[in-house]
Design a protein around this motif. Structure first.
Motif, PDB file in Angstrom:
ATOM      1  N   GLY A  25       0.865  -1.330   0.121  1.00  0.00           N
ATOM      2  CA  GLY A  25       0.014   0.007  -0.051  1.00  0.00           C
ATOM      3  C   GLY A  25       0.903   1.282  -0.040  1.00  0.00           C
ATOM      4  N   ILE A  26       0.558   2.377  -0.149  1.00  0.00           N
ATOM      5  CA  ILE A  26       1.123   3.618  -0.147  1.00  0.00           C
ATOM      6  C   ILE A  26       0.331   4.923   0.608  1.00  0.00           C
ATOM      7  CG2 ILE A  26       0.141   4.017  -2.464  1.00  0.00           C
ATOM      8  CD1 ILE A  26       3.026   5.275  -3.117  1.00  0.00           C
ATOM      9  N   VAL A  27       0.900   5.616   1.151  1.00  0.00           N
ATOM     10  CA  VAL A  27       0.624   6.568   1.862  1.00  0.00           C
ATOM     11  C   VAL A  27       0.533   7.921   1.034  1.00  0.00           C
ATOM     12  CG1 VAL A  27       0.730   8.108   4.243  1.00  0.00           C
ATOM     13  CG2 VAL A  27       1.337   5.707   3.946  1.00  0.00           C
ATOM     14  N   LEU A  28      -0.865   8.252   0.878  1.00  0.00           N
ATOM     15  CA  LEU A  28      -1.150   9.304  -0.077  1.00  0.00           C
ATOM     16  C   LEU A  28      -2.017  10.492   0.496  1.00  0.00           C
ATOM     17  CD1 LEU A  28      -1.981   7.376  -3.357  1.00  0.00           C
ATOM     18  CD2 LEU A  28       0.251   8.526  -2.927  1.00  0.00           C
ATOM     19  N   VAL A  29      -2.103  11.737   0.154  1.00  0.00           N
ATOM     20  CA  VAL A  29      -3.002  12.766   0.308  1.00  0.00           C
ATOM     21  C   VAL A  29      -4.195  12.737  -0.547  1.00  0.00           C
ATOM     22  CG1 VAL A  29      -1.244  14.160   1.708  1.00  0.00           C
ATOM     23  CG2 VAL A  29      -1.678  14.423  -0.681  1.00  0.00           C
ATOM     24  N   GLY A  30      -4.897  13.525  -0.240  1.00  0.00           N
ATOM     25  CA  GLY A  30      -6.518  13.485  -1.460  1.00  0.00           C
ATOM     26  C   GLY A  30      -6.178  13.978  -2.692  1.00  0.00           C
TER      27      GLY A  30
END
Length: 151
Positions: A25-30
């Motif tokens: 998974g990857i941490v992203l912003v909106g």
């Protein structure tokens, strides 16, 4: 399980022998997710590094969201990968000891979440690349000959 491909790193298959694959998974912003939905990402120069027991994806370019405001995201920021501790340890050991590298192979949506396929890879020598190109050309010629004969 439905998968929608956002982008693929074709260059990685030319430059490296892929030995193992991991899904992360990857941490992203909106605004990054909205931008990815329009298909504006580039994996070509991206790579994975492990620091302090965490995996980070460097040089992934996600274009700024067209309708974003002044709080739009930085296109080249480092993004944290979501992996289990065992997977991160294994990845770190392979990179440090075996002389391998970790490269992202593709970026895709899986059940509404953005996933990255990370490949543990070894670099190809120049003669390996030439052999692969020869095989690809032969395969293309055989397919062309088969098409002509089938008509």
């Amino acid at each position: 399980m439905s998968e929608k491909l956002i982008c693929a790193n074709k260059r990685a298959f030319h430059e490296y022998h892929i030995e193992e694959r991991l899904e992360a998974g990857i941490v992203l912003v909106g605004t990054e997710v909205k931008s990815l939905r329009s298909g504006t990402a580039n994996l070509v120069d991206a790579f994975v590094l492990v620091r302090n027991g965490e995996a980070f994806l460097h040089n992934l370019h996600i274009a700024p969201y067209n309708f974003g405001n002044r709080q739009n995201h930085d296109p080249e920021r480092n993004r944290k990968l979501l992996l289990h501790a065992k997977e991160i340890g294994k990845l770190h050991d392979r990179i440090r000891q075996d002389g391998c590298t970790a490269v992202p192979l593709r970026l895709y949506f899986k059940d509404g979440k953005v996933k990255v396929e990370v490949g543990i890879a070894k670099g190809k020598k120049m003669h390996d690349k030439r052999e692969d190109l020869k095989k690809k050309d032969l395969k293309r010629e055989h397919a062309k000959d088969f098409k002509i004969k089938a008509r």
